[in-house]
Scaffold this active site. Structure first.
Site, short mmCIF file in Angstrom:
data_model
loop_
_atom_site.label_atom_id
_atom_site.label_comp_id
_atom_site.label_asym_id
_atom_site.label_seq_id
_atom_site.Cartn_x
_atom_site.Cartn_y
_atom_site.Cartn_z
N ASN A 14 0.88 -1.32 0.08
CA ASN A 14 -0.04 0.04 0.03
C ASN A 14 0.83 1.34 -0.24
OD1 ASN A 14 -3.04 -0.29 0.14
ND2 ASN A 14 -2.34 -1.98 1.61
N HIS A 108 -7.99 -1.11 5.69
CA HIS A 108 -8.35 -2.03 6.43
C HIS A 108 -9.19 -3.01 5.56
CE1 HIS A 108 -9.33 -4.83 9.77
NE2 HIS A 108 -10.65 -5.14 9.41
N ASP A 141 -9.52 6.77 18.40
CA ASP A 141 -8.64 6.22 19.63
C ASP A 141 -9.08 4.89 19.70
OD1 ASP A 141 -7.52 8.41 20.50
OD2 ASP A 141 -8.73 8.58 22.28
C1 GRF Z 1 -3.43 -4.78 3.94
O1 GRF Z 1 -4.19 -5.88 3.77
C2 GRF Z 1 -4.07 -3.65 4.74
O2 GRF Z 1 -5.39 -3.71 4.38
C3 GRF Z 1 -3.93 -4.09 6.21
O3 GRF Z 1 -2.31 -4.66 6.18
C4 GRF Z 1 -2.20 -5.18 4.79
C5 GRF Z 1 -0.86 -4.27 4.33
O4 GRF Z 1 -0.35 -4.78 3.15
N1 GRF Z 1 -3.90 -3.01 7.07
P1 GRF Z 1 0.72 -4.13 2.80
O5 GRF Z 1 2.01 -4.18 3.73
O6 GRF Z 1 0.45 -2.69 2.57
O7 GRF Z 1 1.38 -4.84 1.43
#
Ligand code: GRF
Length: 200
Positions: A14, A108, A141
């Site tokens: 991401n 998420h 929070d």
């Molecule tokens: C993703 O599925 C995100 O939604 C969750 O953790 C994962 C992170 O993946 N919070 P990356 O490290 O961005 O590949």
């Protein structure tokens, strides 16, 4: 231009999606800092390769606020305005959240408020859902709880396991996280209580 910091703990796909969109000029932002609480995180190496100011700040065995204060110090040093959590596997302290009110984004892999917490994709399968998805929200929070900026649905297919569903969701995460950050950086969202409205 908004100064954006990224917090991560893992592979950082991401983070890469956000970085690509910024470097391609689609988001009026610059990445001023990348922090990992995991030393060997692939995302941290990718941040260094891309030439960003990066830091490993260890969290294991440390008091939550002590760790958060050190991270905030690093972010302040680089004039951070917005924070993107990108697979950052720690709950933030009230201190951290109050330093960036409605200025922290998280992604998420479920349609919140369904399935907060760990293993959201497996939780979705175990419940027998026919639709999964992902959510970008502002951080408050509580875990996976703040006002929702964007959500997108993804079908659950017969025979899916956590890996196949996760990779289908991840492709959509890489679309909606940059879209949400773009809205934030262009000041195109207004928050009323729990409800986020998009401005033209
Ligand atoms: C993703 O599925 C995100 O939604 C969750 O953790 C994962 C992170 O993946 N919070 P990356 O490290 O961005 O590949």
């Amino acid at each position: 231009m908004k100064n954006v910091a990224i917090l991560l703990s893992g592979r950082g796909s991401n983070f890469v999606a956000l970085s690509d969109s910024i470097e391609e000029g689609r988001i009026p932002a610059r990445i001023v800092a990348v922090v990992s609480n995991v030393e060997g995180a692939a995302g941290l190496s990718r941040a260094k390769e891309r030439g960003y100011q990066s830091a490993y700040i260890p969290s294991a065995g440390r008091d939550r606020e002590t760790f958060d204060r050190e991270v905030v110090k690093f972010l302040d040093l680089h004039q951070t305005e917005l924070v993107c959590l990108a697979g950052f596997m720690r709950l933030l302290s009230p201190y951290f959240v109050s330093r960036f009110p409605m200025r922290i984004l998280n992604i998420h892999p479920s349609l919140l408020p369904a399935f907060p917490g760990l293993d959201a994709q497996q939780q979705t399968l175990d419940w027998g859902c026919k639709v999964a998805g992902c959510t970008v929200h502002l951080v408050d929070d509580k875990l996976d709880h703040g006002p929702i900026i964007l959500q997108r649905a993804v079908p659950v297919k017969d025979g899916d396991d956590a890996d196949s569903l996760s990779s289908r969701i991840l492709k959509i995460e890489h679309q909606i996280y940059p879209e949400a950050l773009e809205l934030m950086c262009k000041d195109r969202i207004q928050v009323r209580g729990r409800v986020v409205e998009q401005l033209d």
